[in-house]
Design an enzyme around this catalytic site. Sequence first.
Site, PDB file in Angstrom:
ATOM      1  N   SER A  50       0.800  -1.242   0.000  1.00  0.00           N
ATOM      2  CA  SER A  50       0.000   0.000   0.000  1.00  0.00           C
ATOM      3  C   SER A  50       0.827   1.284   0.000  1.00  0.00           C
ATOM      4  O   SER A  50       0.261   2.362  -0.153  1.00  0.00           O
ATOM      5  CB  SER A  50      -0.922   0.020   1.209  1.00  0.00           C
ATOM      6  OG  SER A  50      -1.977  -0.881   1.004  1.00  0.00           O
ATOM      7  N   LYS A  53       0.416   3.547  -2.852  1.00  0.00           N
ATOM      8  CA  LYS A  53      -0.788   4.382  -2.947  1.00  0.00           C
ATOM      9  C   LYS A  53      -0.453   5.871  -2.834  1.00  0.00           C
ATOM     10  O   LYS A  53      -1.187   6.718  -3.328  1.00  0.00           O
ATOM     11  CB  LYS A  53      -1.803   3.945  -1.877  1.00  0.00           C
ATOM     12  CG  LYS A  53      -2.318   2.530  -2.141  1.00  0.00           C
ATOM     13  CD  LYS A  53      -3.185   1.979  -1.023  1.00  0.00           C
ATOM     14  CE  LYS A  53      -3.623   0.553  -1.361  1.00  0.00           C
ATOM     15  NZ  LYS A  53      -4.365  -0.106  -0.286  1.00  0.00           N
ATOM     16  N   TYR A 177      -3.892  -2.472 -10.247  1.00  0.00           N
ATOM     17  CA  TYR A 177      -3.784  -2.303  -8.785  1.00  0.00           C
ATOM     18  C   TYR A 177      -2.917  -3.409  -8.161  1.00  0.00           C
ATOM     19  O   TYR A 177      -1.974  -3.131  -7.409  1.00  0.00           O
ATOM     20  CB  TYR A 177      -5.187  -2.288  -8.159  1.00  0.00           C
ATOM     21  CG  TYR A 177      -5.175  -2.315  -6.649  1.00  0.00           C
ATOM     22  CD1 TYR A 177      -4.946  -1.161  -5.915  1.00  0.00           C
ATOM     23  CD2 TYR A 177      -5.371  -3.510  -5.958  1.00  0.00           C
ATOM     24  CE1 TYR A 177      -4.913  -1.195  -4.519  1.00  0.00           C
ATOM     25  CE2 TYR A 177      -5.341  -3.546  -4.570  1.00  0.00           C
ATOM     26  CZ  TYR A 177      -5.107  -2.387  -3.865  1.00  0.00           C
ATOM     27  OH  TYR A 177      -5.071  -2.432  -2.491  1.00  0.00           O
ATOM     28  N   TYR A 229      -4.562   3.578   8.165  1.00  0.00           N
ATOM     29  CA  TYR A 229      -5.917   3.010   8.333  1.00  0.00           C
ATOM     30  C   TYR A 229      -6.476   3.336   9.701  1.00  0.00           C
ATOM     31  O   TYR A 229      -6.343   4.467  10.160  1.00  0.00           O
ATOM     32  CB  TYR A 229      -5.906   1.495   8.065  1.00  0.00           C
ATOM     33  CG  TYR A 229      -5.095   1.155   6.863  1.00  0.00           C
ATOM     34  CD1 TYR A 229      -5.522   1.591   5.599  1.00  0.00           C
ATOM     35  CD2 TYR A 229      -3.892   0.476   6.936  1.00  0.00           C
ATOM     36  CE1 TYR A 229      -4.761   1.336   4.468  1.00  0.00           C
ATOM     37  CE2 TYR A 229      -3.130   0.216   5.808  1.00  0.00           C
ATOM     38  CZ  TYR A 229      -3.576   0.648   4.592  1.00  0.00           C
ATOM     39  OH  TYR A 229      -2.832   0.411   3.500  1.00  0.00           O
ATOM     40  N   VAL A 247       1.194  -3.744   3.887  1.00  0.00           N
ATOM     41  CA  VAL A 247       1.173  -5.035   4.585  1.00  0.00           C
ATOM     42  C   VAL A 247       2.432  -5.873   4.352  1.00  0.00           C
ATOM     43  O   VAL A 247       2.593  -6.930   4.960  1.00  0.00           O
ATOM     44  CB  VAL A 247      -0.073  -5.909   4.272  1.00  0.00           C
ATOM     45  CG1 VAL A 247      -1.319  -5.374   4.931  1.00  0.00           C
ATOM     46  CG2 VAL A 247      -0.253  -6.117   2.799  1.00  0.00           C
TER      47      VAL A 247
END
Length: 295
Positions: A50, A53, A177, A229, A247
């Site tokens: 991630s 991102k 993605y 998050y 992760v």
Amino acid sequence: MRLRPDRGEVATYIPELARADRRAFGIAVIGADGQLAAAGDSETPFSVQSITKVFTLTLALGKIGDRLWKRVGREPSGNPFNSIVQLELEKGVPRNPFINAGAIAVTDAILSGHEPREALGEILRFLQFLAEDSSIAIDEAVAASEKRTGFRNVALANFMKSYGVLDNPVDYTLGVYFHHCAVAMSCRQLAMAGRYLAHSGRNPTTGLLVISPERARRINAIMLTCGHYDGSGDFAYRVGLPGKSGVGGGILAVAPGKASIAVWSPGLDAAGNSHLGRISLEMLTKRMGWSIFGE
Ligand code: GLN
């Protein structure tokens, strides 16, 4: 370093990530003068997941500007990164660009007008350009592993598609993605790539403007509020820097005007953020007085 032996658990929901060495730990810090300070496994490539991102958000804002905010919000979600609950209540518009749904919507914006392979090439070249390193590559085994098991992301994407939030075929958007999440980078490469965020949109060594200072400031704000998050509040409280986790166990953190920092340790806490990564950043910012909230 005085780090406790409790290291958290490696991610297993993407089977290929379960192979990561729980004992690995690396850190790289690049200061405003371009000097690198590194320790541990700072040269070992790991799955950045991630953390990409941040870079896809930068690209999508460059491509369609503030129109992006029609498809994705910028509020913390307070929910796990792959949660579907909020998406239904909020009519398919993800809370922010860093939860999975939001990042899939961002990827879709980058993909529009391109073939999946071109969009992926653009993302990869952007990372190589930022890190000044053309050896950065996608780990195909990780991409394939996630594609085989990414049922939740398939659900999130189909859900958004049903609300007209995605323009492209779901499997094209997800293909891009999954592959950009599977980019492998070392702490050093990641810290290099993050320099523009620490220096008002510029490469501090060449002075070259990557994005406007205003955009860099705003991306940092979203990293601070949403980068971890449902652990974002705790990360701000303990570390006090904009940061983005993945992760794979990596965290990119930004000390504005001072340094770009990457840490990696594959063991995760309950929110899916690197356990030792967070602890080491907490120690570093405390020692250096780098928290944006003061010493
Ligand atoms: N590729 C991962 C997923 O979609 C990214 C999640 C993460 O790093 N938090 O589930």
